[in-house]
Design a protein around this motif. Structure first.
Motif, mmCIF file in Angstrom:
data_model
loop_
_atom_site.group_PDB
_atom_site.id
_atom_site.type_symbol
_atom_site.label_atom_id
_atom_site.label_comp_id
_atom_site.label_asym_id
_atom_site.label_seq_id
_atom_site.Cartn_x
_atom_site.Cartn_y
_atom_site.Cartn_z
ATOM 1 N N ASN A 130 0.846 -1.193 0.000
ATOM 2 C CA ASN A 130 0.000 0.000 0.000
ATOM 3 C C ASN A 130 0.880 1.241 0.000
ATOM 4 O O ASN A 130 2.111 1.149 -0.015
ATOM 5 C CB ASN A 130 -0.879 0.025 1.260
ATOM 6 C CG ASN A 130 -1.760 -1.201 1.355
ATOM 7 O OD1 ASN A 130 -2.431 -1.543 0.394
ATOM 8 N ND2 ASN A 130 -1.754 -1.864 2.494
ATOM 9 N N TRP A 187 -6.508 3.808 3.677
ATOM 10 C CA TRP A 187 -6.294 2.371 3.581
ATOM 11 C C TRP A 187 -6.998 1.614 4.697
ATOM 12 O O TRP A 187 -7.462 0.498 4.506
ATOM 13 C CB TRP A 187 -4.800 2.030 3.521
ATOM 14 C CG TRP A 187 -4.019 2.447 4.727
ATOM 15 C CD1 TRP A 187 -3.395 3.639 4.910
ATOM 16 C CD2 TRP A 187 -3.804 1.697 5.913
ATOM 17 N NE1 TRP A 187 -2.799 3.670 6.141
ATOM 18 C CE2 TRP A 187 -3.032 2.488 6.792
ATOM 19 C CE3 TRP A 187 -4.180 0.420 6.329
ATOM 20 C CZ2 TRP A 187 -2.635 2.048 8.049
ATOM 21 C CZ3 TRP A 187 -3.790 -0.016 7.579
ATOM 22 C CH2 TRP A 187 -3.031 0.791 8.424
ATOM 23 N N SER A 246 0.277 -7.040 4.706
ATOM 24 C CA SER A 246 0.120 -5.701 4.143
ATOM 25 C C SER A 246 1.245 -4.793 4.652
ATOM 26 O O SER A 246 1.462 -4.691 5.861
ATOM 27 C CB SER A 246 -1.244 -5.134 4.566
ATOM 28 O OG SER A 246 -1.375 -3.816 4.122
ATOM 29 N N PHE A 261 -4.369 0.356 -3.920
ATOM 30 C CA PHE A 261 -4.548 1.723 -3.407
ATOM 31 C C PHE A 261 -6.032 2.048 -3.258
ATOM 32 O O PHE A 261 -6.850 1.605 -4.066
ATOM 33 C CB PHE A 261 -3.921 2.755 -4.353
ATOM 34 C CG PHE A 261 -2.445 2.549 -4.589
ATOM 35 C CD1 PHE A 261 -1.598 2.149 -3.566
ATOM 36 C CD2 PHE A 261 -1.898 2.767 -5.851
ATOM 37 C CE1 PHE A 261 -0.241 1.965 -3.784
ATOM 38 C CE2 PHE A 261 -0.548 2.590 -6.088
ATOM 39 C CZ PHE A 261 0.286 2.185 -5.054
ATOM 40 N N SER A 262 -6.327 2.868 -2.257
ATOM 41 C CA SER A 262 -7.701 3.310 -2.052
ATOM 42 C C SER A 262 -7.804 4.807 -2.351
ATOM 43 O O SER A 262 -6.802 5.527 -2.291
ATOM 44 C CB SER A 262 -8.123 3.050 -0.611
ATOM 45 O OG SER A 262 -7.358 3.856 0.264
ATOM 46 N N LEU A 315 -11.353 0.745 -3.723
ATOM 47 C CA LEU A 315 -10.080 0.075 -3.476
ATOM 48 C C LEU A 315 -9.742 -0.639 -4.780
ATOM 49 O O LEU A 315 -10.549 -1.425 -5.281
ATOM 50 C CB LEU A 315 -10.241 -0.934 -2.329
ATOM 51 C CG LEU A 315 -9.006 -1.707 -1.905
ATOM 52 C CD1 LEU A 315 -7.930 -0.787 -1.367
ATOM 53 C CD2 LEU A 315 -9.376 -2.730 -0.828
#
Lengths: 321, 83
Positions: free
Chosen positions: A132, A138, A203, A247-248, A258
Protein backbone atom coordinates in the motif's frame (compact mmCIF):
# COMPACT_ATOMS: atom_id res chain seq x y z
CA UNK A 1 25.60 10.99 -2.40
CA UNK A 2 27.54 13.85 -0.87
CA UNK A 3 27.87 14.33 2.85
CA UNK A 4 25.96 17.64 2.67
CA UNK A 5 23.04 15.86 1.02
CA UNK A 6 23.19 13.18 3.68
CA UNK A 7 23.11 15.82 6.38
CA UNK A 8 20.12 17.47 4.70
CA UNK A 9 18.35 14.13 4.53
CA UNK A 10 18.95 13.46 8.20
CA UNK A 11 17.69 16.95 9.04
CA UNK A 12 14.55 16.40 6.95
CA UNK A 13 13.90 13.16 8.82
CA UNK A 14 14.34 14.77 12.20
CA UNK A 15 11.90 17.50 11.26
CA UNK A 16 9.30 15.11 9.98
CA UNK A 17 7.06 13.01 12.19
CA UNK A 18 4.05 10.88 11.40
CA UNK A 19 2.36 12.13 14.56
CA UNK A 20 -0.95 13.75 13.84
CA UNK A 21 -1.45 17.47 13.57
CA UNK A 22 -3.58 19.16 16.21
CA UNK A 23 -3.90 18.66 19.92
CA UNK A 24 -6.02 16.17 21.83
CA UNK A 25 -8.92 18.55 22.47
CA UNK A 26 -9.06 19.46 18.77
CA UNK A 27 -9.42 15.81 17.84
CA UNK A 28 -12.04 15.40 20.55
CA UNK A 29 -14.01 18.31 19.04
CA UNK A 30 -14.24 16.44 15.77
CA UNK A 31 -15.28 13.23 17.51
CA UNK A 32 -18.00 15.20 19.30
CA UNK A 33 -19.25 16.68 16.03
CA UNK A 34 -19.38 13.21 14.50
CA UNK A 35 -21.35 11.81 17.42
CA UNK A 36 -23.94 14.57 17.40
CA UNK A 37 -24.04 15.73 13.79
CA UNK A 38 -22.50 12.99 11.70
CA UNK A 39 -20.28 13.54 8.69
CA UNK A 40 -21.86 16.79 7.58
CA UNK A 41 -21.22 18.51 10.93
CA UNK A 42 -17.63 17.26 11.08
CA UNK A 43 -16.94 18.41 7.52
CA UNK A 44 -18.42 21.84 8.32
CA UNK A 45 -15.91 22.21 11.12
CA UNK A 46 -13.17 20.83 8.92
CA UNK A 47 -13.23 23.54 6.23
CA UNK A 48 -12.28 26.49 8.51
CA UNK A 49 -9.87 24.36 10.54
CA UNK A 50 -8.01 23.31 7.40
CA UNK A 51 -8.03 26.90 6.16
CA UNK A 52 -6.45 28.02 9.43
CA UNK A 53 -3.75 25.36 9.25
CA UNK A 54 -2.93 26.11 5.62
CA UNK A 55 -2.27 29.73 6.60
CA UNK A 56 0.68 28.40 8.59
CA UNK A 57 3.84 28.44 6.43
CA UNK A 58 5.06 25.20 8.04
CA UNK A 59 1.94 23.33 6.87
CA UNK A 60 2.17 24.75 3.35
CA UNK A 61 5.83 23.75 3.23
CA UNK A 62 4.94 20.17 4.10
CA UNK A 63 2.47 20.09 1.19
CA UNK A 64 4.88 21.85 -1.13
CA UNK A 65 7.44 19.04 -1.36
CA UNK A 66 4.94 16.89 -3.25
CA UNK A 67 2.85 19.60 -4.91
CA UNK A 68 5.83 21.25 -6.58
CA UNK A 69 6.59 17.98 -8.30
CA UNK A 70 3.00 17.09 -9.12
CA UNK A 71 2.10 20.61 -10.28
CA UNK A 72 5.37 22.26 -11.29
CA UNK A 73 5.39 25.91 -12.21
CA UNK A 74 2.27 27.03 -10.39
CA UNK A 75 2.04 30.51 -8.87
CA UNK A 76 1.59 31.42 -5.21
CA UNK A 77 -2.21 31.33 -5.36
CA UNK A 78 -2.23 27.95 -7.10
CA UNK A 79 0.17 26.58 -4.49
CA UNK A 80 -2.03 27.86 -1.67
CA UNK A 81 -5.17 26.42 -3.29
CA UNK A 82 -3.51 23.06 -3.88
CA UNK A 83 -2.16 22.96 -0.31
CA UNK A 84 -5.69 23.61 0.92
CA UNK A 85 -7.16 20.85 -1.26
CA UNK A 86 -4.49 18.34 -0.24
CA UNK A 87 -4.88 19.11 3.48
CA UNK A 88 -8.66 19.10 3.19
CA UNK A 89 -8.62 15.66 1.55
CA UNK A 90 -6.47 14.36 4.41
CA UNK A 91 -8.87 15.91 6.90
CA UNK A 92 -11.84 14.23 5.24
CA UNK A 93 -10.08 10.89 5.32
CA UNK A 94 -9.39 11.28 9.04
CA UNK A 95 -13.00 12.27 9.68
CA UNK A 96 -14.25 9.29 7.66
CA UNK A 97 -11.98 6.97 9.59
CA UNK A 98 -13.34 8.24 12.89
CA UNK A 99 -16.87 8.16 11.48
CA UNK A 100 -16.62 4.45 10.69
CA UNK A 101 -15.34 3.73 14.18
CA UNK A 102 -17.88 5.87 16.02
CA UNK A 103 -21.04 5.43 13.94
CA UNK A 104 -20.32 2.14 12.23
CA UNK A 105 -19.00 0.73 8.94
CA UNK A 106 -22.24 1.48 7.08
CA UNK A 107 -21.15 5.14 7.03
CA UNK A 108 -18.76 4.43 4.18
CA UNK A 109 -19.32 2.34 1.08
CA UNK A 110 -16.21 0.69 -0.29
CA UNK A 111 -16.15 -0.90 -3.74
CA UNK A 112 -13.31 -3.12 -4.81
CA UNK A 113 -11.81 -3.41 -8.28
CA UNK A 114 -9.84 -6.61 -8.79
CA UNK A 115 -11.63 -9.02 -6.48
CA UNK A 116 -11.31 -12.00 -8.83
CA UNK A 117 -7.63 -11.30 -9.37
CA UNK A 118 -7.03 -11.23 -5.62
CA UNK A 119 -8.84 -14.54 -5.17
CA UNK A 120 -6.81 -16.11 -7.99
CA UNK A 121 -3.55 -14.93 -6.38
CA UNK A 122 -4.58 -16.29 -2.99
CA UNK A 123 -5.43 -19.62 -4.59
CA UNK A 124 -1.73 -20.01 -5.41
CA UNK A 125 -1.30 -20.72 -1.66
CA UNK A 126 1.93 -18.77 -1.37
CA UNK A 127 0.51 -15.94 0.65
CA UNK A 128 -0.08 -12.48 -0.71
CA UNK A 129 1.78 -9.24 -0.10
CA UNK A 130 -0.30 -6.09 -0.38
CA UNK A 131 1.93 -3.11 -0.94
CA UNK A 132 0.00 0.00 0.00
CA UNK A 133 0.96 3.64 0.18
CA UNK A 134 -0.03 6.65 2.24
CA UNK A 135 -2.90 7.49 -0.08
CA UNK A 136 -6.66 7.53 0.30
CA UNK A 137 -7.83 5.79 3.46
CA UNK A 138 -6.29 2.37 3.58
CA UNK A 139 -7.74 1.52 7.00
CA UNK A 140 -11.31 1.99 5.81
CA UNK A 141 -10.64 0.43 2.43
CA UNK A 142 -9.16 -2.68 4.04
CA UNK A 143 -12.62 -3.44 5.33
CA UNK A 144 -13.45 -4.44 1.75
CA UNK A 145 -11.03 -7.37 1.98
CA UNK A 146 -13.23 -9.51 4.21
CA UNK A 147 -14.28 -11.62 1.20
CA UNK A 148 -10.81 -13.19 1.13
CA UNK A 149 -11.55 -15.09 4.36
CA UNK A 150 -7.84 -15.09 5.06
CA UNK A 151 -6.15 -13.40 8.02
CA UNK A 152 -4.63 -10.04 7.18
CA UNK A 153 -1.38 -9.03 8.90
CA UNK A 154 -0.22 -5.44 8.93
CA UNK A 155 3.35 -4.28 9.33
CA UNK A 156 2.73 -1.13 11.29
CA UNK A 157 4.74 1.11 13.57
CA UNK A 158 2.83 3.46 15.81
CA UNK A 159 4.56 6.75 16.54
CA UNK A 160 5.05 7.43 20.26
CA UNK A 161 2.58 10.04 21.41
CA UNK A 162 0.30 9.71 18.37
CA UNK A 163 -3.13 10.88 19.52
CA UNK A 164 -4.92 10.03 16.31
CA UNK A 165 -7.06 6.93 16.74
CA UNK A 166 -7.74 4.10 14.34
CA UNK A 167 -11.33 3.25 13.50
CA UNK A 168 -11.33 0.06 15.57
CA UNK A 169 -10.13 2.06 18.58
CA UNK A 170 -13.06 4.42 18.17
CA UNK A 171 -15.39 1.46 17.92
CA UNK A 172 -13.85 -0.16 21.00
CA UNK A 173 -13.36 -3.42 19.15
CA UNK A 174 -10.33 -5.60 18.83
CA UNK A 175 -8.06 -4.74 15.93
CA UNK A 176 -9.31 -6.84 12.99
CA UNK A 177 -5.75 -7.30 11.76
CA UNK A 178 -2.71 -8.84 13.34
CA UNK A 179 -0.12 -6.13 13.78
CA UNK A 180 3.53 -6.94 13.17
CA UNK A 181 5.77 -4.36 14.80
CA UNK A 182 8.87 -3.58 12.73
CA UNK A 183 10.68 -2.75 15.98
CA UNK A 184 10.32 -6.38 17.07
CA UNK A 185 12.87 -9.19 16.77
CA UNK A 186 14.73 -8.88 13.45
CA UNK A 187 12.34 -6.18 12.29
CA UNK A 188 9.45 -8.65 12.23
CA UNK A 189 11.13 -10.61 9.43
CA UNK A 190 10.40 -14.04 10.87
CA UNK A 191 6.78 -13.18 11.57
CA UNK A 192 6.31 -11.95 8.03
CA UNK A 193 7.80 -15.10 6.56
CA UNK A 194 5.62 -17.14 8.90
CA UNK A 195 2.34 -15.55 7.78
CA UNK A 196 3.22 -15.89 4.11
CA UNK A 197 4.09 -19.55 4.59
CA UNK A 198 0.65 -20.01 6.11
CA UNK A 199 -0.85 -18.52 2.95
CA UNK A 200 -2.05 -15.39 4.73
CA UNK A 201 -2.07 -11.79 3.60
CA UNK A 202 0.70 -9.41 4.59
CA UNK A 203 0.12 -5.70 4.14
CA UNK A 204 3.05 -3.28 4.10
CA UNK A 205 3.59 0.33 3.12
CA UNK A 206 5.80 0.64 0.09
CA UNK A 207 6.31 4.37 -0.15
CA UNK A 208 8.01 5.36 3.08
CA UNK A 209 11.22 4.33 4.80
CA UNK A 210 10.93 3.75 8.52
CA UNK A 211 14.14 1.97 9.37
CA UNK A 212 17.65 2.03 7.98
CA UNK A 213 18.04 3.64 4.60
CA UNK A 214 20.16 0.77 3.39
CA UNK A 215 16.95 -1.27 3.37
CA UNK A 216 15.78 0.92 0.54
CA UNK A 217 16.72 1.58 -3.07
CA UNK A 218 16.57 4.76 -5.09
CA UNK A 219 13.92 4.88 -7.80
CA UNK A 220 12.49 7.68 -9.86
CA UNK A 221 9.24 9.21 -8.70
CA UNK A 222 7.64 12.38 -10.05
CA UNK A 223 10.80 13.55 -11.71
CA UNK A 224 13.26 12.90 -8.88
CA UNK A 225 14.89 10.08 -7.00
CA UNK A 226 13.24 8.78 -3.83
CA UNK A 227 14.28 5.96 -1.57
CA UNK A 228 11.67 3.27 -1.16
CA UNK A 229 11.90 0.08 0.91
CA UNK A 230 12.57 -3.18 -0.90
CA UNK A 231 11.77 -5.56 1.96
CA UNK A 232 8.43 -6.60 0.45
CA UNK A 233 10.14 -7.63 -2.77
CA UNK A 234 12.80 -9.55 -0.89
CA UNK A 235 10.12 -11.39 1.05
CA UNK A 236 8.35 -12.15 -2.23
CA UNK A 237 11.56 -13.52 -3.69
CA UNK A 238 12.18 -15.69 -0.64
CA UNK A 239 8.66 -17.08 -0.30
CA UNK A 240 7.27 -16.97 -3.84
CA UNK A 241 4.38 -14.76 -2.69
CA UNK A 242 2.91 -12.47 -5.36
CA UNK A 243 2.75 -8.74 -4.70
CA UNK A 244 -0.13 -6.45 -5.48
CA UNK A 245 -0.11 -2.66 -5.42
CA UNK A 246 -3.48 -1.89 -3.87
CA UNK A 247 -4.55 1.72 -3.41
CA UNK A 248 -7.70 3.31 -2.05
CA UNK A 249 -9.23 6.66 -2.91
CA UNK A 250 -12.26 8.67 -1.93
CA UNK A 251 -14.82 8.95 -4.69
CA UNK A 252 -17.68 10.74 -2.94
CA UNK A 253 -18.77 12.01 0.48
CA UNK A 254 -19.50 8.48 1.69
CA UNK A 255 -17.74 6.29 -0.84
CA UNK A 256 -14.30 4.87 -1.45
CA UNK A 257 -12.84 2.59 -4.05
CA UNK A 258 -10.08 0.08 -3.48
CA UNK A 259 -8.29 -0.83 -6.67
CA UNK A 260 -5.74 -3.45 -7.56
CA UNK A 261 -3.44 -1.33 -9.70
CA UNK A 262 -0.75 -3.85 -10.50
CA UNK A 263 0.48 -7.35 -9.75
CA UNK A 264 4.24 -7.58 -9.33
CA UNK A 265 6.01 -10.91 -9.68
CA UNK A 266 9.47 -11.19 -8.17
CA UNK A 267 11.63 -14.13 -9.32
CA UNK A 268 12.58 -16.70 -6.70
CA UNK A 269 15.90 -16.53 -4.87
CA UNK A 270 17.18 -13.17 -6.13
CA UNK A 271 19.64 -13.11 -3.26
CA UNK A 272 21.12 -10.53 -0.97
CA UNK A 273 21.95 -7.62 -3.24
CA UNK A 274 19.94 -4.42 -3.21
CA UNK A 275 20.10 -3.57 -6.87
CA UNK A 276 18.37 -6.75 -8.00
CA UNK A 277 15.16 -5.42 -6.45
CA UNK A 278 15.25 -2.04 -8.18
CA UNK A 279 13.11 -3.09 -11.20
CA UNK A 280 10.30 -4.26 -8.91
CA UNK A 281 10.39 -1.19 -6.65
CA UNK A 282 10.37 0.85 -9.85
CA UNK A 283 7.19 -0.94 -10.94
CA UNK A 284 5.65 0.15 -7.67
CA UNK A 285 6.82 3.78 -7.95
CA UNK A 286 5.49 3.95 -11.52
CA UNK A 287 2.15 2.63 -10.26
CA UNK A 288 2.13 5.26 -7.53
CA UNK A 289 2.78 7.92 -10.18
CA UNK A 290 -0.28 6.67 -12.03
CA UNK A 291 -2.27 7.00 -8.82
CA UNK A 292 -1.00 10.56 -8.31
CA UNK A 293 -2.03 11.52 -11.83
CA UNK A 294 -5.53 10.15 -11.24
CA UNK A 295 -6.00 11.37 -7.64
CA UNK A 296 -3.51 14.20 -7.15
CA UNK A 297 -4.86 15.41 -3.81
CA UNK A 298 -5.09 12.04 -2.13
CA UNK A 299 -1.37 11.48 -1.73
CA UNK A 300 -0.46 11.98 1.92
CA UNK A 301 3.28 12.11 2.35
CA UNK A 302 3.94 15.48 3.94
CA UNK A 303 7.72 15.40 3.96
CA UNK A 304 10.53 15.72 1.48
CA UNK A 305 10.68 12.24 0.00
CA UNK A 306 13.27 13.43 -2.48
CA UNK A 307 15.87 14.12 0.21
CA UNK A 308 16.98 10.52 0.22
CA UNK A 309 20.08 8.40 0.70
CA UNK A 310 21.16 8.80 4.29
CA UNK A 311 24.71 7.71 4.97
CA UNK A 312 25.26 4.04 5.85
CA UNK A 313 26.43 4.96 9.32
CA UNK A 314 23.13 6.60 10.23
CA UNK A 315 22.27 5.19 13.67
CA UNK A 316 18.65 4.29 13.07
CA UNK A 317 16.88 1.19 14.37
CA UNK A 318 17.14 -1.96 12.32
CA UNK A 319 13.84 -2.53 10.66
CA UNK A 320 12.55 -4.18 7.54
CA UNK A 321 10.90 -1.05 6.27
CA UNK B 1 31.95 -31.77 7.17
CA UNK B 2 30.07 -30.83 10.33
CA UNK B 3 26.87 -28.79 10.26
CA UNK B 4 28.72 -25.84 11.83
CA UNK B 5 31.46 -25.90 9.18
CA UNK B 6 28.98 -26.21 6.34
CA UNK B 7 26.86 -23.44 7.84
CA UNK B 8 29.83 -21.07 8.01
CA UNK B 9 30.75 -21.86 4.42
CA UNK B 10 27.27 -21.35 2.98
CA UNK B 11 26.76 -18.15 4.97
CA UNK B 12 29.93 -16.69 3.48
CA UNK B 13 29.02 -17.81 -0.02
CA UNK B 14 25.30 -17.08 -0.11
CA UNK B 15 25.41 -13.86 1.90
CA UNK B 16 28.49 -12.66 0.01
CA UNK B 17 30.36 -11.93 3.22
CA UNK B 18 33.45 -10.35 1.77
CA UNK B 19 36.86 -10.76 3.41
CA UNK B 20 35.55 -13.34 5.89
CA UNK B 21 37.02 -16.84 6.16
CA UNK B 22 35.14 -19.75 7.76
CA UNK B 23 37.70 -20.10 10.57
CA UNK B 24 37.26 -16.43 11.46
CA UNK B 25 33.66 -17.12 12.39
CA UNK B 26 33.55 -18.41 15.95
CA UNK B 27 30.82 -20.75 17.12
CA UNK B 28 29.45 -18.27 19.65
CA UNK B 29 29.54 -15.31 17.30
CA UNK B 30 26.22 -13.46 17.18
CA UNK B 31 24.60 -13.67 13.77
CA UNK B 32 22.94 -10.26 13.95
CA UNK B 33 24.23 -6.87 15.03
CA UNK B 34 27.68 -7.08 16.58
CA UNK B 35 29.37 -10.28 15.48
CA UNK B 36 28.67 -11.41 11.96
CA UNK B 37 26.88 -8.11 11.33
CA UNK B 38 23.76 -9.42 9.63
CA UNK B 39 20.56 -7.35 9.69
CA UNK B 40 16.84 -7.95 9.52
CA UNK B 41 16.81 -8.30 5.74
CA UNK B 42 19.51 -10.95 6.03
CA UNK B 43 17.17 -12.88 8.32
CA UNK B 44 14.90 -13.45 5.33
CA UNK B 45 17.88 -14.70 3.37
CA UNK B 46 19.04 -16.87 6.25
CA UNK B 47 15.73 -18.69 6.42
CA UNK B 48 16.01 -19.43 2.70
CA UNK B 49 19.63 -20.58 3.04
CA UNK B 50 18.85 -23.02 5.86
CA UNK B 51 16.03 -24.53 3.85
CA UNK B 52 18.02 -24.67 0.61
CA UNK B 53 21.22 -26.19 1.99
CA UNK B 54 19.94 -28.28 4.88
CA UNK B 55 16.32 -28.95 3.95
CA UNK B 56 15.25 -27.56 7.31
CA UNK B 57 12.41 -25.09 7.59
CA UNK B 58 12.31 -22.34 10.20
CA UNK B 59 8.58 -22.11 10.47
CA UNK B 60 7.86 -19.42 12.98
CA UNK B 61 9.13 -16.99 15.60
CA UNK B 62 8.87 -19.58 18.36
CA UNK B 63 11.57 -21.76 16.85
CA UNK B 64 13.31 -19.03 14.87
CA UNK B 65 14.12 -16.69 17.72
CA UNK B 66 16.28 -19.05 19.78
CA UNK B 67 17.81 -20.61 16.67
CA UNK B 68 18.91 -17.36 15.04
CA UNK B 69 21.24 -16.21 17.79
CA UNK B 70 24.68 -17.66 17.05
CA UNK B 71 26.31 -20.17 14.73
CA UNK B 72 26.07 -22.75 17.54
CA UNK B 73 22.36 -22.25 18.19
CA UNK B 74 21.53 -22.36 14.50
CA UNK B 75 23.69 -25.46 13.93
CA UNK B 76 22.05 -27.20 16.89
CA UNK B 77 18.62 -26.32 15.55
CA UNK B 78 19.52 -27.84 12.18
CA UNK B 79 21.04 -30.94 13.78
CA UNK B 80 17.96 -31.48 15.95
CA UNK B 81 15.68 -31.23 12.92
CA UNK B 82 17.86 -33.59 10.90
CA UNK B 83 18.10 -36.14 13.70
Amino acid sequence: MSSSNSRAARKARREWTSRSIGSGWQHQSFYLMIRFGGRRAAYLLLYPVVFYYVLLPSVRQKCRYYLERRFPGGGAWARFKNSYRMTLELGKVLVDRALVGILGPQQVKVSLHGQQDLLALLAEKKGLILVNAHVGCWQVAMSALGFMETPVNLLMQREEGDIDRHYFEHAGIECPYRIIDPRGFLGGALEMIEVLKRGEVLSVMGDRMLGKDRNGVDVSFLGGQVRMPFSAYKLASATGAPIVALFSYKTGPDSYELKLYRTIRVPHDLGRGHDVFVPYVREFSATLETFCSEHPFQFFNFFDMWQNSVAESDPEPDSLT
Amino acid sequence: MSVKEKLKRVLIEDLNLEDVEPDEITDDMALFGEGLGLDSLDAVELVVIVQKHFGVEIKDMEEGRPALQTISTLAKFIEDRLA
